[in-house]
Design an enzyme around this catalytic site. Structure first.
Site, PDB file in Angstrom:
ATOM      1  N   ASP A   2       0.861  -1.172   0.000  1.00  0.00           N
ATOM      2  CA  ASP A   2       0.000   0.000   0.000  1.00  0.00           C
ATOM      3  C   ASP A   2       0.903   1.230   0.000  1.00  0.00           C
ATOM      4  O   ASP A   2       2.100   1.146   0.282  1.00  0.00           O
ATOM      5  CB  ASP A   2      -0.873  -0.047   1.271  1.00  0.00           C
ATOM      6  CG  ASP A   2      -1.728   1.188   1.426  1.00  0.00           C
ATOM      7  OD1 ASP A   2      -2.307   1.642   0.440  1.00  0.00           O
ATOM      8  OD2 ASP A   2      -1.802   1.715   2.543  1.00  0.00           O
TER       9      ASP A   2
ATOM     10  N   ASP B 153      -0.314   5.195   0.714  1.00  0.00           N
ATOM     11  CA  ASP B 153      -0.599   6.163   1.794  1.00  0.00           C
ATOM     12  C   ASP B 153      -0.602   5.454   3.144  1.00  0.00           C
ATOM     13  O   ASP B 153      -1.321   4.489   3.323  1.00  0.00           O
ATOM     14  CB  ASP B 153      -1.979   6.806   1.581  1.00  0.00           C
ATOM     15  CG  ASP B 153      -2.000   7.753   0.396  1.00  0.00           C
ATOM     16  OD1 ASP B 153      -2.597   7.404  -0.633  1.00  0.00           O
ATOM     17  OD2 ASP B 153      -1.373   8.828   0.506  1.00  0.00           O
TER      18      ASP B 153
ATOM     19  N   ASP C  88      -1.740  -0.311   5.910  1.00  0.00           N
ATOM     20  CA  ASP C  88      -1.945   0.432   7.167  1.00  0.00           C
ATOM     21  C   ASP C  88      -3.407   0.465   7.579  1.00  0.00           C
ATOM     22  O   ASP C  88      -3.740   1.029   8.626  1.00  0.00           O
ATOM     23  CB  ASP C  88      -1.429   1.866   7.013  1.00  0.00           C
ATOM     24  CG  ASP C  88      -2.328   2.678   6.078  1.00  0.00           C
ATOM     25  OD1 ASP C  88      -2.988   3.633   6.544  1.00  0.00           O
ATOM     26  OD2 ASP C  88      -2.404   2.330   4.890  1.00  0.00           O
TER      27      ASP C  88
HETATM   28  C1  LIG Z   1      -6.997   6.651   0.023  1.00  0.00           C
HETATM   29  C2  LIG Z   1      -5.653   6.216   0.522  1.00  0.00           C
HETATM   30  O1  LIG Z   1      -5.334   5.040  -0.066  1.00  0.00           O
HETATM   31  P1  LIG Z   1      -4.144   3.984   0.160  1.00  0.00           P
HETATM   32  O2  LIG Z   1      -2.914   4.455  -0.610  1.00  0.00           O
HETATM   33  O3  LIG Z   1      -3.841   3.923   1.634  1.00  0.00           O
HETATM   34  O4  LIG Z   1      -4.755   2.749  -0.416  1.00  0.00           O
HETATM   35  C3  LIG Z   1      -5.713   6.217   2.029  1.00  0.00           C
HETATM   36  O5  LIG Z   1      -6.206   5.231   2.606  1.00  0.00           O
HETATM   37  O6  LIG Z   1      -5.304   7.224   2.580  1.00  0.00           O
HETATM   38 MG   LIG Z   2      -2.955   3.196   3.211  1.00  0.00          MG
END
Ligand SMILES: C[C@H](OP(=O)(O)O)C(=O)O
Ligand SMILES: [Mg+2]
Length: 310
Positions: free
Chosen positions: A24, A26, A247
């Protein structure tokens, strides 16, 4: 039951137990435009030792190319064909249904970029504010025009969400044949602005559903479509030899558990060990599916176990 990925677990064949990593973005690699300390050293070392590292993100604000640029700027080795943002999944999905009409996007330029790359026509993306001087009804009645060629609505994160955009979105969705896609259902972004609550795409989905009664086809984690896009491009990936690092229990870990991947939660983003305990103690199967195999405070701790970070 989740376990801390400590030296005992690590030296008991952990690295040899997987060939590929879905990471992942973010909350794992970066928070907004700040790389999380130790993340790039760890991700680059995994690639140097021959692991296939695939970047997955529910964040549709950038195209694959833009994310590749972000990886370059922040020091993460990557290639465009290993980056799977939900903006890209939108184009893949529409291509998969042989979509031939036009798309209305309540979302960001990342989606527009991927639609453009796929040759799928779409209405302009960007600010569409209500004029300050007008009484809303007069403006909507006089100025707000729908495009009869629109056959799909896509909702993603849109920092310029506005009343005119919501009117257009739910009005296009009056047609039951209008395809309705959501990039993800994450209700909020986690930030260090602890005094604020930051709505995410899921907030827009709820508002659209309240008015239109429509539920979208969701492409992002924990839905399997994003994983199916990866499997389509990398058909030889064996989930029993893969691990997802995330996360967020409700997206990253749930996707990993439902696709047979091992799961590693890092505590640099949304979820914490209290949430893990609540899910572990829950009688709800879906919550149980959010319990990670392993956890670490951050990706840097994996780098320390690997000896690539002091
Ligand atoms: C929307 C974003 O996506 P991720 O990169 O964690 O899947 C987040 O959950 O902050
Ligand atoms: Mg994330």
């Amino acid at each position: 039951m989740t376990k801390k990925l400590d030296a005992t677990v690590f030296h008991n064949g952990f690295l040899n137990s997987f060939d590929f990593v879905l990471t992942d973005c973010d909350g794992v690699l970066w928070n907004r435009n700040e790389a999380i300390p130790g993340a790039k050293e760890t991700i680059n070392a995994l690639q140097d030792m021959g692991k296939t590292v695939i970047f997955v993100t529910n964040n549709s604000s950038k195209s694959r190319y833009e994310y590749h640029r972000k990886c370059e700027v922040l020091g993460f080795k990557s290639s465009v064909d290993r980056i799977f943002p939900t903006s890209y999944c939108v184009a893949v999905y529409l291509k998969s249904i042989d979509f031939k009409k036009k798309v209305y996007v309540l979302g960001s330029s990342g989606i527009a970029g991927e639609l453009h790359s796929a040759g799928i026509p779409f209405l302009p993306v960007g600010p569409d504010p209500m004029p300050e001087t007008e009484y809303w009804y007069n403006w909507v009645a006089k100025e707000l025009k729908l495009d009869s060629e629109v056959g799909a609505v896509v909702v993603g994160f849109d920092q310029h969400v506005s009343y005119p955009k919501l009117v257009k979105t739910v009005s296009y969705l009056k047609d039951p044949n209008c395809v309705y896609i959501a990039t993800n259902i994450d209700e909020q972004f986690q930030t260090d602005l602890k005094h604020l609550v930051i709505p995410g795409t899921g907030a827009f989905i709820r508002a659209v559903e309240a008015v239109s009664g429509r539920t979208p086809i969701v492409l992002g984690k924990p839905a399997k479509f994003l994983y199916d896009c990866i499997k389509y491009q990398y058909p030889d990936l064996d989930p029993s030899k893969g691990i997802i690092i995330g996360d967020r229990l409700s997206t990253d870990i749930l996707l990993g558990r439902s696709t047979g991947l091992r799961t590693l939660l890092v505590l640099t983003g949304v979820s914490d060990l209290n949430e893990v305990e609540r899910c572990s103690n829950s009688n709800c199967e879906n919550k149980q599916m959010m319990v990670p195999d392993y956890y670490l405070p951050s990706l840097a701790d994996l780098g320390r176990l690997m000896g690539v970070i002091q």
